[in-house]
Design a protein around this motif. Sequence first.
Motif, mmCIF file in Angstrom:
data_model
loop_
_atom_site.group_PDB
_atom_site.id
_atom_site.type_symbol
_atom_site.label_atom_id
_atom_site.label_comp_id
_atom_site.label_asym_id
_atom_site.label_seq_id
_atom_site.Cartn_x
_atom_site.Cartn_y
_atom_site.Cartn_z
ATOM 1 N N VAL A 160 46.630 7.175 34.604
ATOM 2 C CA VAL A 160 46.165 5.816 34.355
ATOM 3 C C VAL A 160 44.700 5.856 33.961
ATOM 4 C CG1 VAL A 160 45.819 3.513 35.305
ATOM 5 C CG2 VAL A 160 47.813 4.863 35.993
ATOM 6 N N VAL A 161 44.396 5.299 32.792
ATOM 7 C CA VAL A 161 43.024 5.210 32.299
ATOM 8 C C VAL A 161 42.688 3.742 32.108
ATOM 9 C CG1 VAL A 161 41.472 5.730 30.390
ATOM 10 C CG2 VAL A 161 43.061 7.467 31.193
ATOM 11 N N VAL A 162 41.565 3.321 32.684
ATOM 12 C CA VAL A 162 41.137 1.923 32.600
ATOM 13 C C VAL A 162 39.720 1.875 32.045
ATOM 14 C CG1 VAL A 162 40.653 -0.199 33.868
ATOM 15 C CG2 VAL A 162 42.594 1.233 34.535
ATOM 16 N N ILE A 163 39.521 1.063 31.025
ATOM 17 C CA ILE A 163 38.181 0.815 30.477
ATOM 18 C C ILE A 163 37.787 -0.590 30.914
ATOM 19 C CG2 ILE A 163 36.801 0.614 28.382
ATOM 20 C CD1 ILE A 163 38.722 2.536 27.030
ATOM 21 N N ASP A 164 36.740 -0.684 31.755
ATOM 22 C CA ASP A 164 36.371 -1.983 32.305
ATOM 23 C C ASP A 164 35.885 -2.929 31.209
ATOM 24 O OD1 ASP A 164 33.380 -1.768 31.994
ATOM 25 O OD2 ASP A 164 33.679 -0.095 33.366
ATOM 26 N N TYR A 165 35.750 -4.195 31.602
ATOM 27 C CA TYR A 165 35.432 -5.246 30.638
ATOM 28 C C TYR A 165 34.105 -4.996 29.924
ATOM 29 C CZ TYR A 165 33.778 -9.748 28.915
ATOM 30 O OH TYR A 165 33.255 -10.739 28.133
ATOM 31 N N VAL A 166 33.082 -4.535 30.668
ATOM 32 C CA VAL A 166 31.770 -4.308 30.064
ATOM 33 C C VAL A 166 31.850 -3.202 29.012
ATOM 34 C CG1 VAL A 166 29.389 -3.597 30.484
ATOM 35 C CG2 VAL A 166 30.546 -5.101 32.118
ATOM 36 N N SER A 167 32.434 -2.057 29.387
ATOM 37 C CA SER A 167 32.575 -0.947 28.438
ATOM 38 C C SER A 167 33.471 -1.334 27.271
ATOM 39 C CB SER A 167 33.147 0.284 29.150
ATOM 40 O OG SER A 167 32.279 0.741 30.168
ATOM 41 N N GLY A 168 34.516 -2.098 27.580
ATOM 42 C CA GLY A 168 35.423 -2.543 26.525
ATOM 43 C C GLY A 168 34.748 -3.471 25.530
ATOM 44 N N THR A 169 33.854 -4.329 26.035
ATOM 45 C CA THR A 169 33.127 -5.243 25.151
ATOM 46 C C THR A 169 32.168 -4.480 24.248
ATOM 47 O OG1 THR A 169 33.257 -6.994 26.819
ATOM 48 C CG2 THR A 169 31.619 -7.258 25.069
ATOM 49 N N VAL A 170 31.463 -3.497 24.819
ATOM 50 C CA VAL A 170 30.569 -2.654 24.023
ATOM 51 C C VAL A 170 31.362 -1.914 22.949
ATOM 52 C CG1 VAL A 170 29.042 -0.649 24.066
ATOM 53 C CG2 VAL A 170 28.889 -2.374 25.873
ATOM 54 N N ASP A 171 32.519 -1.367 23.360
ATOM 55 C CA ASP A 171 33.366 -0.641 22.418
ATOM 56 C C ASP A 171 33.913 -1.571 21.343
ATOM 57 O OD1 ASP A 171 34.669 1.806 21.607
ATOM 58 O OD2 ASP A 171 36.539 0.952 22.344
ATOM 59 N N LEU A 172 34.214 -2.802 21.730
ATOM 60 C CA LEU A 172 34.705 -3.800 20.774
ATOM 61 C C LEU A 172 33.699 -4.017 19.651
ATOM 62 C CD1 LEU A 172 36.644 -6.175 19.979
ATOM 63 C CD2 LEU A 172 35.270 -7.605 21.517
ATOM 64 N N VAL A 173 32.426 -4.108 20.011
ATOM 65 C CA VAL A 173 31.382 -4.354 19.018
ATOM 66 C C VAL A 173 31.130 -3.106 18.166
ATOM 67 C CG1 VAL A 173 28.935 -4.904 18.687
ATOM 68 C CG2 VAL A 173 30.275 -6.115 20.435
ATOM 69 N N ILE A 174 31.012 -1.933 18.825
ATOM 70 C CA ILE A 174 30.622 -0.705 18.122
ATOM 71 C C ILE A 174 31.755 -0.134 17.270
ATOM 72 C CG2 ILE A 174 29.916 1.703 18.451
ATOM 73 C CD1 ILE A 174 28.288 0.822 20.836
ATOM 74 N N THR A 175 32.975 -0.179 17.785
ATOM 75 C CA THR A 175 34.092 0.470 17.090
ATOM 76 C C THR A 175 34.935 -0.483 16.263
ATOM 77 O OG1 THR A 175 34.185 2.056 18.920
ATOM 78 C CG2 THR A 175 36.040 2.065 17.417
ATOM 79 N N PHE A 176 34.830 -1.786 16.515
ATOM 80 C CA PHE A 176 35.704 -2.728 15.810
ATOM 81 C C PHE A 176 34.926 -3.776 15.004
ATOM 82 C CE2 PHE A 176 38.348 -6.670 15.868
ATOM 83 C CZ PHE A 176 39.301 -6.231 14.962
ATOM 84 N N ILE A 177 34.179 -4.643 15.675
ATOM 85 C CA ILE A 177 33.512 -5.737 14.975
ATOM 86 C C ILE A 177 32.459 -5.213 14.002
ATOM 87 C CG2 ILE A 177 32.018 -7.754 15.265
ATOM 88 C CD1 ILE A 177 33.395 -8.317 17.891
ATOM 89 N N GLY A 178 31.621 -4.269 14.458
ATOM 90 C CA GLY A 178 30.580 -3.710 13.598
ATOM 91 C C GLY A 178 31.135 -3.046 12.346
ATOM 92 N N PRO A 179 32.006 -2.027 12.500
ATOM 93 C CA PRO A 179 32.576 -1.361 11.317
ATOM 94 C C PRO A 179 33.358 -2.308 10.412
ATOM 95 C CG PRO A 179 32.914 -0.014 13.254
ATOM 96 C CD PRO A 179 32.369 -1.325 13.739
ATOM 97 N N CYS A 180 34.147 -3.201 11.009
ATOM 98 C CA CYS A 180 34.930 -4.139 10.194
ATOM 99 C C CYS A 180 34.013 -5.034 9.367
ATOM 100 C CB CYS A 180 35.819 -4.992 11.098
ATOM 101 S SG CYS A 180 36.970 -6.060 10.203
ATOM 102 N N SER A 181 32.913 -5.484 9.968
ATOM 103 C CA SER A 181 31.958 -6.334 9.251
ATOM 104 C C SER A 181 31.298 -5.580 8.102
ATOM 105 C CB SER A 181 30.884 -6.860 10.215
ATOM 106 O OG SER A 181 31.461 -7.616 11.257
ATOM 107 N N VAL A 182 30.884 -4.332 8.375
ATOM 108 C CA VAL A 182 30.246 -3.516 7.340
ATOM 109 C C VAL A 182 31.204 -3.269 6.181
ATOM 110 C CG1 VAL A 182 29.286 -1.239 6.810
ATOM 111 C CG2 VAL A 182 28.626 -2.405 8.922
ATOM 112 N N ILE A 183 32.437 -2.879 6.504
ATOM 113 C CA ILE A 183 33.431 -2.599 5.464
ATOM 114 C C ILE A 183 33.714 -3.851 4.642
ATOM 115 C CG2 ILE A 183 35.860 -2.007 5.069
ATOM 116 C CD1 ILE A 183 35.666 -0.139 7.499
ATOM 117 N N LEU A 184 33.876 -4.988 5.311
ATOM 118 C CA LEU A 184 34.179 -6.239 4.611
ATOM 119 C C LEU A 184 33.040 -6.651 3.687
ATOM 120 C CD1 LEU A 184 35.971 -8.698 4.146
ATOM 121 C CD2 LEU A 184 34.930 -9.757 6.166
ATOM 122 N N VAL A 185 31.808 -6.617 4.200
ATOM 123 C CA VAL A 185 30.649 -7.038 3.409
ATOM 124 C C VAL A 185 30.438 -6.123 2.207
ATOM 125 C CG1 VAL A 185 28.136 -7.260 3.416
ATOM 126 C CG2 VAL A 185 29.470 -8.178 5.322
#
Length: 307
Positions: A160-185
Amino acid sequence: MDGLGGEELLCYPQLLNSSCRALNLMVIISISHFRQRHTPTNLLLLSLAIADLLVGLLVMPVETARLIETCWLLGDLMCALSYIFGFTLTSASVGNMVLISIDRFVAICYPLQYSNKITRSRIEVSVCLCWACSFLYNGLILKDHLRKPNRYNSCYGECVVVIDYVSGTVDLVITFIGPCSVILVLYMRVFIVAVSQARAMLSHITAVAGGAVRVTAKISERKAARTLGVVILVFLMSFCPYYYPSLVGQDISNSVSSWAIVSWLLYFNSCLNPLIYAFFYPWFRKAIKLIVTLKILEQDSSDTMFI
């Protein structure tokens, strides 16, 4: 009936995994073997293909085994390491997609400066940094699991691997929202510049040929827009389910019932990348023919020129 159900469960992952390996291996051979393809852009495609190939070779078999066998037999430490390795490859894949979008942006928007800005040495440094940062970043995200791999296990044989909310939020920005925004723009900018260049060329075409050229330009614009849509749609489709818990303020855990679907969608991106970023290049399709027909075994085949 139980045996038949198990075979059906295994069929899809095996087929998907084989396709991922074959497609990415084709990209690696095509770029590595033919000297003419040793360009900065193709180095990025090569790095992307290596990351996606490793997902197919090392990560997907583990996830397949997890679907079949509920008991984890490789120990607590390997449980944590397997996820660090899998997430590192996923992050490296995303990083390479961002680098490819930057490369295409410079090539289309600043064509006269491209050879000075995008050099082989800069691409090599960028790729190395992408891989190193992916490894260090995911190691930090899952460092607590390395210290105590069985911290979330309720019994022996669990992984069982759990990524807490804080780490998950940081990962959301760095690995998902940031790259997706850069690629889209960047791709939107590339699309706008490409369309404006095509329309500017039309002004120099004679009235006789204008109709045919205008139709061709419109077709090219639709193809470019469709490619942009596919890139963004695949990215969102692959990563949104995984990051959904972070979006609603929950922890990310592989113990939830939906994890099998979420993880396979995430890794499915590795199968689609070769189709999006390489297969539509005419030279790549020609290279595949040479590989499949074993003509690459002929002497001096590495010097083949693709027009």
